[in-house]
Write a protein that holds these residues in place. Structure first.
Motif, PDB file in Angstrom:
ATOM      1  N   GLY A   1      32.144 -93.135 -23.193  1.00 58.88           N
ATOM      2  CA  GLY A   1      33.084 -94.056 -23.827  1.00 58.88           C
ATOM      3  C   GLY A   1      33.180 -93.852 -25.331  1.00 58.88           C
ATOM      4  O   GLY A   1      32.201 -94.017 -26.050  1.00 58.88           O
ATOM      5  N   LYS A   2      34.354 -93.503 -25.820  1.00 58.04           N
ATOM      6  CA  LYS A   2      34.577 -93.314 -27.257  1.00 58.04           C
ATOM      7  C   LYS A   2      35.364 -94.506 -27.800  1.00 58.04           C
ATOM      8  O   LYS A   2      36.290 -94.997 -27.149  1.00 58.04           O
ATOM      9  CB  LYS A   2      35.333 -92.012 -27.529  1.00 58.04           C
ATOM     10  CG  LYS A   2      34.620 -90.778 -26.986  1.00 58.04           C
ATOM     11  CD  LYS A   2      33.177 -90.677 -27.481  1.00 58.04           C
ATOM     12  CE  LYS A   2      32.435 -89.513 -26.835  1.00 58.04           C
ATOM     13  NZ  LYS A   2      30.995 -89.525 -27.171  1.00 58.04           N
ATOM     14  N   PRO A   3      35.037 -94.980 -28.989  1.00 57.32           N
ATOM     15  CA  PRO A   3      35.656 -96.214 -29.484  1.00 57.32           C
ATOM     16  C   PRO A   3      37.170 -96.113 -29.635  1.00 57.32           C
ATOM     17  O   PRO A   3      37.883 -97.076 -29.342  1.00 57.32           O
ATOM     18  CB  PRO A   3      34.956 -96.446 -30.830  1.00 57.32           C
ATOM     19  CG  PRO A   3      34.393 -95.116 -31.219  1.00 57.32           C
ATOM     20  CD  PRO A   3      34.050 -94.436 -29.936  1.00 57.32           C
ATOM     21  N   TRP A   4      37.676 -94.964 -30.095  1.00 53.32           N
ATOM     22  CA  TRP A   4      39.116 -94.825 -30.276  1.00 53.32           C
ATOM     23  C   TRP A   4      39.852 -94.870 -28.924  1.00 53.32           C
ATOM     24  O   TRP A   4      40.942 -95.430 -28.829  1.00 53.32           O
ATOM     25  CB  TRP A   4      39.455 -93.557 -31.044  1.00 53.32           C
ATOM     26  CG  TRP A   4      38.918 -92.276 -30.469  1.00 53.32           C
ATOM     27  CD1 TRP A   4      39.520 -91.468 -29.552  1.00 53.32           C
ATOM     28  CD2 TRP A   4      37.658 -91.661 -30.769  1.00 53.32           C
ATOM     29  NE1 TRP A   4      38.735 -90.387 -29.269  1.00 53.32           N
ATOM     30  CE2 TRP A   4      37.588 -90.470 -29.996  1.00 53.32           C
ATOM     31  CE3 TRP A   4      36.603 -91.980 -31.607  1.00 53.32           C
ATOM     32  CZ2 TRP A   4      36.483 -89.612 -30.044  1.00 53.32           C
ATOM     33  CZ3 TRP A   4      35.515 -91.127 -31.654  1.00 53.32           C
ATOM     34  CH2 TRP A   4      35.457 -89.964 -30.876  1.00 53.32           C
ATOM     35  N   ALA A   5      39.245 -94.303 -27.895  1.00 53.49           N
ATOM     36  CA  ALA A   5      39.874 -94.320 -26.573  1.00 53.49           C
ATOM     37  C   ALA A   5      39.878 -95.739 -25.994  1.00 53.49           C
ATOM     38  O   ALA A   5      40.871 -96.180 -25.400  1.00 53.49           O
ATOM     39  CB  ALA A   5      39.150 -93.365 -25.636  1.00 53.49           C
ATOM     40  N   ARG A   6      38.795 -96.452 -26.184  1.00 49.22           N
ATOM     41  CA  ARG A   6      38.718 -97.815 -25.654  1.00 49.22           C
ATOM     42  C   ARG A   6      39.647 -98.750 -26.427  1.00 49.22           C
ATOM     43  O   ARG A   6      40.257 -99.663 -25.849  1.00 49.22           O
ATOM     44  CB  ARG A   6      37.275 -98.313 -25.684  1.00 49.22           C
ATOM     45  CG  ARG A   6      36.365 -97.507 -24.758  1.00 49.22           C
ATOM     46  CD  ARG A   6      35.031 -98.158 -24.473  1.00 49.22           C
ATOM     47  NE  ARG A   6      34.143 -98.223 -25.604  1.00 49.22           N
ATOM     48  CZ  ARG A   6      32.812 -98.053 -25.532  1.00 49.22           C
ATOM     49  NH1 ARG A   6      32.248 -97.784 -24.361  1.00 49.22           N
ATOM     50  NH2 ARG A   6      32.047 -98.158 -26.604  1.00 49.22           N
ATOM     51  N   LEU A   7      39.782 -98.544 -27.726  1.00 54.23           N
ATOM     52  CA  LEU A   7      40.704 -99.350 -28.518  1.00 54.23           C
ATOM     53  C   LEU A   7      42.143 -99.097 -28.093  1.00 54.23           C
ATOM     54  O   LEU A   7      42.943-100.033 -27.966  1.00 54.23           O
ATOM     55  CB  LEU A   7      40.526 -99.041 -30.007  1.00 54.23           C
ATOM     56  CG  LEU A   7      39.242 -99.583 -30.653  1.00 54.23           C
ATOM     57  CD1 LEU A   7      38.982 -98.897 -31.984  1.00 54.23           C
ATOM     58  CD2 LEU A   7      39.328-101.095 -30.838  1.00 54.23           C
TER      59      LEU A   7
ATOM     60  N   GLN B   1      21.354 -94.847 -33.877  1.00 49.83           N
ATOM     61  CA  GLN B   1      21.488 -95.862 -32.826  1.00 49.83           C
ATOM     62  C   GLN B   1      22.503 -95.310 -31.824  1.00 49.83           C
ATOM     63  O   GLN B   1      23.691 -95.632 -31.861  1.00 49.83           O
ATOM     64  CB  GLN B   1      21.942 -97.188 -33.435  1.00 49.83           C
ATOM     65  CG  GLN B   1      20.841 -97.889 -34.194  1.00 49.83           C
ATOM     66  CD  GLN B   1      20.074 -98.884 -33.319  1.00 49.83           C
ATOM     67  OE1 GLN B   1      20.371 -99.038 -32.138  1.00 49.83           O
ATOM     68  NE2 GLN B   1      19.093 -99.553 -33.895  1.00 49.83           N
ATOM     69  N   HIS B   2      22.002 -94.447 -30.948  1.00 47.25           N
ATOM     70  CA  HIS B   2      22.897 -93.697 -30.057  1.00 47.25           C
ATOM     71  C   HIS B   2      23.091 -94.438 -28.732  1.00 47.25           C
ATOM     72  O   HIS B   2      22.501 -95.484 -28.483  1.00 47.25           O
ATOM     73  CB  HIS B   2      22.336 -92.306 -29.796  1.00 47.25           C
ATOM     74  CG  HIS B   2      21.156 -92.290 -28.870  1.00 47.25           C
ATOM     75  ND1 HIS B   2      19.960 -92.896 -29.176  1.00 47.25           N
ATOM     76  CD2 HIS B   2      20.993 -91.764 -27.634  1.00 47.25           C
ATOM     77  CE1 HIS B   2      19.115 -92.723 -28.184  1.00 47.25           C
ATOM     78  NE2 HIS B   2      19.721 -92.050 -27.218  1.00 47.25           N
ATOM     79  N   GLY B   3      23.961 -93.863 -27.893  1.00 48.07           N
ATOM     80  CA  GLY B   3      24.207 -94.428 -26.570  1.00 48.07           C
ATOM     81  C   GLY B   3      25.255 -95.519 -26.532  1.00 48.07           C
ATOM     82  O   GLY B   3      25.453 -96.156 -25.494  1.00 48.07           O
ATOM     83  N   LEU B   4      25.975 -95.736 -27.646  1.00 48.41           N
ATOM     84  CA  LEU B   4      26.968 -96.814 -27.673  1.00 48.41           C
ATOM     85  C   LEU B   4      28.195 -96.488 -26.830  1.00 48.41           C
ATOM     86  O   LEU B   4      29.028 -97.357 -26.580  1.00 48.41           O
ATOM     87  CB  LEU B   4      27.388 -97.115 -29.121  1.00 48.41           C
ATOM     88  CG  LEU B   4      26.248 -97.511 -30.069  1.00 48.41           C
ATOM     89  CD1 LEU B   4      26.800 -97.867 -31.445  1.00 48.41           C
ATOM     90  CD2 LEU B   4      25.449 -98.683 -29.501  1.00 48.41           C
TER      91      LEU B   4
END
Length: 386
Positions: free
Chosen positions: A354-360, A325-328
Motif C-alpha cells: 500500500g502506497k499513500p499516493w495510491a490510497r489517497l 518506521q517501516h511497514g506503513l
C-alpha cells in the motif's frame, strides 16, 4: 503544457463521418455506371474497401490513441542553510566529502513518492544546500524529462542522474511474492559503489516511499566503526527464519552462512553505506553469488532483501528504530493500514504493497497517509484541468 488526446467518443464520431463519406462516394459511383453488373462489382469493391479502411483505423486507434498521463508537480519552497553550516563551493558539491550524499531511485511509477521524499529531506535539514542527491534511473528512462521534472520543482537542488543498465542483473532476478519487487531498478542499490563516482566515499540510501520529519544530518553522521560496511535499523524480534525457504534451512552448506552471526532482519530502505569498504570487499559480487544460487535453488521469496541479509545480517551497525518506521504500506499482499511502532519517529516508511499516493487517489487513505499528503507536490489542478 496541455495535451489534447483523441477520446473514444470522438473516435467513434470520426468513424461515423467516414462511413457517411464513403456511402456518399459509393452512391455517386453507382449512379454513373450504365451496366448493372459493373455497378454491383464496383459497389461491392467500394464497400469492401470502406470496411477495410474502417478496420485499419480502429486498429491504429487501439495502438496509439490510449491517453498517456504525465504527472506535473508544483515548485517547492526554497530552503536555506543555517548560519552554522559549512560553505561548500557549488561546482564541487556533487563530489565533496563535506557534502551529505543521498542516493535514491527514480522512475515513472514512484516519482510522486520520490518528490515528496526529497521535499521532506530539504524541509527538515539544517543545511539543505549541503545535500547532494544522486538519482539512479533506468537506462531506458527519459532522462531529459526526469531532469526537467526534478529541476522545475527544486530549482536549487544539487543532483545528478545515473542511468542503470540492468542487463547484468536482469538474468539474476527471480520472481518474488510481489511483482513490484522484481523491477530491476529495485536492485540498483546493490551497484551504488560502481554507479557513483569514486570521489563519493559515503552515501545515505533512501527508498522513494518514505518521508523524513527530522534532520537527515543526524542519521548520516552515524559512525560505522572499524569494519562495518553499512548501518540500518535491525528488528531482532522478527522471525528471521521466515525470510528463507525450508530448502535453505535444510541445506547445511547454505544455512551455515549464518554460523557465528547474530543475524537479525534489517530493512534496506534506509541505509548508511561506506562505499570505499563496499568496493574493497567486492560486496556487489557477493550478493550476486547468492542471487545465482537462488536461480538454481529457490532459497527465498522476497526480492532484493534476502541477498542483503545473507551477506550482511549480524554484521551491520544498528540504527535507532525511529529512523525507519517501516511497514506503513502493510504486507506484500493486501497493503492494509498499519500503525506506527512504539517510540519516537524520524522517518515514516510506507514499505509494503500500500502506497499513500495510491490510497489517497483511490479515496481509501489510512490515517498516516494524511501526513504524507502534506509533502505531496503533485499539481492536482493541472491533472483536473487536463
Amino acid at each position: 503544457m496541455r495535451r489534447n488526446h483523441l477520446s473514444y467518443p470522438n473516435s467513434l464520431f470520426f468513424t461515423f463521418n467516414i462511413n457517411r463519406l464513403f456511402r456518399y462516394r459509393v452512391n455517386i459511383t453507382c449512379i454513373y455506371i450504365d451496366s448493372v453488373l459493373m455497378m454491383k462489382v464496383i459497389c461491392t469493391m467500394a464497400h469492401l474497401l470502406h470496411r477495410l479502411l474502417i478496420f485499419t483505423i480502429l486498429i491504429a486507434m487501439a495502438a496509439t490513441v490510449t491517453p498517456i498521463t504525465h504527472q506535473h508537480f508544483k515548485e517547492a519552497s526554497k530552503f536555506y542553510n543555517s548560519a552554522a553550516c559549512l560553505s561548500i563551493s557549488e561546482p564541487y558539491i556533487l563530489c565533496s566529502h563535506q557534502a551529505l550524499h543521498v542516493a535514491m531511485t527514480i522512475d515513472k511509477a514512484y516519482i510522486r513518492g520520490s518528490m515528496a521524499a526529497i521535499l521532506s529531506v530539504l524541509q527538515h535539514s539544517s543545511c539543505p544546500h549541503n545535500i547532494a542527491f544522486h538519482f539512479l534511473i533506468s537506462a531506458t528512462a527519459n532522462a531529459s524529462l526526469l531532469r526537467a521534472t526534478i529541476s522545475s520543482s527544486f530549482p536549487y537542488l544539487y543532483f545528478r542522474l545515473y542511468p542503470f543498465d540492468h542487463s547484468s542483473v536482469a538474468p539474476l532476478i527471480s520472481t518474488s511474492i510481489r511483482s513490484a519487487l522484481d523491477c530491476p531498478l529495485n536492485y540498483a542499490r546493490i551497484y551504488l559503489a560502481s554507479l557513483l563516482p569514486s570521489c563519493i566515499h559515503r552515501v545515505l540510501y533512501l527508498d522513494s516511499d518514505l518521508i523524513l520529519v527530522d534532520d537527515i544530518a543526524e542519521l548520516a553522521a552515524i559512525q560505522l566503526g572499524d569494519n562495518s560496511v553499512l548501518a540500518a535499523t535491525e528488528y531482532c524480534s522478527a522471525n528471521f527464519a521466515s525470510y528463507f525457504t525450508p530448502t535453505f534451512w535444510s541445506n547445511p552448506c547454505l544455512s551455515l552462512t549464518f554460523a557465528n552471526r547474530k543475524a537479525c532482519y534489517f530493512n534496506t530502505g534506509v541505509m548508511v553505506m561506506d562505499l570505499d569498504r563496499w568496493r574493497e570487499g567486492d560486496y556487489t559480487r557477493k550478493i550476486e553469488e547468492w542471487m545465482e544460487i537462488q536461480k538454481r535453488t529457490r532459497i527465498y521469496e522476497l526480492g532484493s532483501l534476502p541477498p542483503f541479509l545473507l551477506v550482511f545480517a549480524g554484521n551491520i551497525v544498528p540504527v535507532d528504530h525511529r529512523w525507519n518506521q517501516h511497514g506503513l504500506g502493510g504486507d506484500n499482499f493486501d497493503g492494509l493500514c498499519r500503525d506506527l511502532h512504539p517510540g519516537p519517529v524520524s522517518v515514516l516508511h510506507w514499505s509494503g504493497k500500500g502506497k499513500p499516493w495510491a490510497r489517497l487517489d483511490a479515496k481509501t487513505p489510512c490515517l498516516l497517509d494524511a501526513l504524507w499528503a502534506s509533502y505531496d507536490l503533485l499539481d492536482t489542478s493541472f491533472a483536473f484541468d487536463s
